[in-house]
Design a protein around this motif. Structure first.
Motif, mmCIF file in Angstrom:
data_model
loop_
_atom_site.group_PDB
_atom_site.id
_atom_site.type_symbol
_atom_site.label_atom_id
_atom_site.label_comp_id
_atom_site.label_asym_id
_atom_site.label_seq_id
_atom_site.Cartn_x
_atom_site.Cartn_y
_atom_site.Cartn_z
ATOM 1 N N GLN A 119 10.996 2.647 12.209
ATOM 2 C CA GLN A 119 10.697 3.308 13.483
ATOM 3 C C GLN A 119 9.207 3.448 13.735
ATOM 4 N N TYR A 120 8.432 3.770 12.694
ATOM 5 C CA TYR A 120 7.022 4.089 12.888
ATOM 6 C C TYR A 120 6.065 2.964 12.510
ATOM 7 N N ASP A 121 6.581 1.839 12.071
ATOM 8 C CA ASP A 121 5.689 0.750 11.654
ATOM 9 C C ASP A 121 4.960 0.137 12.844
ATOM 10 N N ARG A 122 3.651 0.034 12.710
ATOM 11 C CA ARG A 122 2.764 -0.640 13.654
ATOM 12 C C ARG A 122 1.625 -1.232 12.820
ATOM 13 N N PRO A 123 0.851 -2.145 13.347
ATOM 14 C CA PRO A 123 -0.314 -2.635 12.588
ATOM 15 C C PRO A 123 -1.295 -1.519 12.230
ATOM 16 N N VAL A 124 -1.300 -0.417 12.999
ATOM 17 C CA VAL A 124 -2.233 0.691 12.743
ATOM 18 C C VAL A 124 -1.573 1.828 11.964
ATOM 19 N N SER A 125 -0.376 1.602 11.429
ATOM 20 C CA SER A 125 0.335 2.639 10.687
ATOM 21 C C SER A 125 -0.047 2.616 9.211
ATOM 22 N N PHE A 126 -0.086 3.796 8.613
ATOM 23 C CA PHE A 126 -0.316 3.923 7.172
ATOM 24 C C PHE A 126 0.760 4.834 6.595
ATOM 25 N N PHE A 127 1.520 4.300 5.653
ATOM 26 C CA PHE A 127 2.612 5.033 5.025
ATOM 27 C C PHE A 127 2.206 5.467 3.616
ATOM 28 N N ARG B 51 7.752 -5.766 4.092
ATOM 29 C CA ARG B 51 7.866 -6.441 5.385
ATOM 30 C C ARG B 51 7.174 -5.693 6.532
ATOM 31 N N ILE B 52 6.426 -4.633 6.227
ATOM 32 C CA ILE B 52 5.794 -3.877 7.314
ATOM 33 C C ILE B 52 4.551 -4.590 7.834
ATOM 34 N N ASP B 53 4.155 -4.229 9.064
ATOM 35 C CA ASP B 53 2.908 -4.714 9.660
ATOM 36 C C ASP B 53 1.735 -3.812 9.284
ATOM 37 N N GLY B 54 2.026 -2.565 8.921
ATOM 38 C CA GLY B 54 0.984 -1.608 8.582
ATOM 39 C C GLY B 54 0.612 -1.656 7.110
#
Length: 276
Positions: A157-165, A200-203
């Motif tokens: 839900q929250y994955d974006r290129p600018v996301s940090f988990f 597989r995330i973009d962030g």
């Protein structure tokens, strides 16, 4: 707040290894929130998540109804009898308001042995002494989104290129210490499912784990960095003073990019050590 697996002793190290740039901060396994509360709020969009519904309800009440929560806690008793009553009420899912359930759960955390939620700790503690912390947490959580989702759904839900988990899952082969992580607990399949979701995330992600062969083999992949370290093993301190616990940090970015991009300090004495 004390919590099983809490990152009180490691929060400073973890925050210094955050990526240099991100716009979304998502704490996937929030627990006691030690890292979230230690990082500066900044202007980034922040999410706290945990699968434990009682814990999430407590944080929502701290954020939205702090005065009601403190009023519910004002006259609670630190006694074995009360501890057992509260534990049984929560286990039976007794009818109660969200604030009352939050108050019960907070008492269970504060009065249980090592915050394990199961046995009475028998330690003198006036829970009202925590009210300033509840007020501070209320202010800190004002703009934080509080979620109660499965980690895979949350990451998607929250994955974006600018996301940090930041992920601090139940450690491998210590999952039984964690309560309310799912009907079957956090299984080996869940560790693999978490790995698959993160790869597989973009962030970007930073993951803290116990250092073992299974975890290292899971994240043996291109573009993944690992850094091993040890800390004092709090559980073993009672009978093995100085015992160390091996841990590992895993990331899909350069763990030292902040350090490498820090401005160099001016040497007042020149390269040779003498004033020029």
């Amino acid at each position: 707040m004390s919590w099983i697996g809490g990152k009180k002793s490691l929060r400073e190290l973890i925050v210094t290894l955050f990526p240099l740039y991100y716009e979304r901060y998502i704490e996937v396994f929030g627990g006691g929130g030690w890292v979230l509360f230690h990082k500066l709020p900044g202007n980034d969009f922040e999410v706290y998540n945990d699968f434990n519904g009682l814990l999430v309800n407590l944080y929502r009440c701290v954020r939205e109804k702090p005065q009601e929560l403190m009023a519910a806690l004002a006259y609670c008793l630190n006694s074995r009898a009360d501890f057992e009553l509260i534990k049984n009420a929560l286990a039976r899912d007794s009818p109660a308001s969200d604030v009352q359930r939050a108050a019960w759960f907070y008492q269970l955390i504060r009065y249980s042995y090592a915050s394990g939620l199961t046995s009475y700790g028998s330690q003198p503690h006036d829970i009202r002494s925590n009210f300033p912390l509840i007020e501070q947490a209320h202010r800190r959580l004002a703009k934080v989104v509080v979620e109660n989702k499965d980690f895979e759904k949350l990451i998607g839900q929250y994955d974006r290129p600018v996301s940090f988990f930041y992920c601090d899952p139940p450690y491998f082969e210590t999952e039984s210490y964690y309560k309310n992580v799912g009907e079957d607990g956090f299984t080996e399949k869940d560790h693999i499912r978490l790995r698959d979701a993160l790869l597989r995330i973009d962030g970007k992600f930073l993951l803290s784990y116990n250092d073992c062969e299974f975890i290292r083999s899971l994240y043996d992949a291109p573009g993944i960095q690992t850094e091993a370290f040890t800390r004092i093993n709090n559980i073993k301190q009672r009978y093995d003073n100085g015992a160390q616990f091996p841990e590992i940090l895993i990331a899909n970015y350069d763990l030292h990019e902040r350090e490498k991009n820090a401005p160099s300090q001016l040497n007042l004495f020149g390269e040779g050590g003498f004033m020029e």
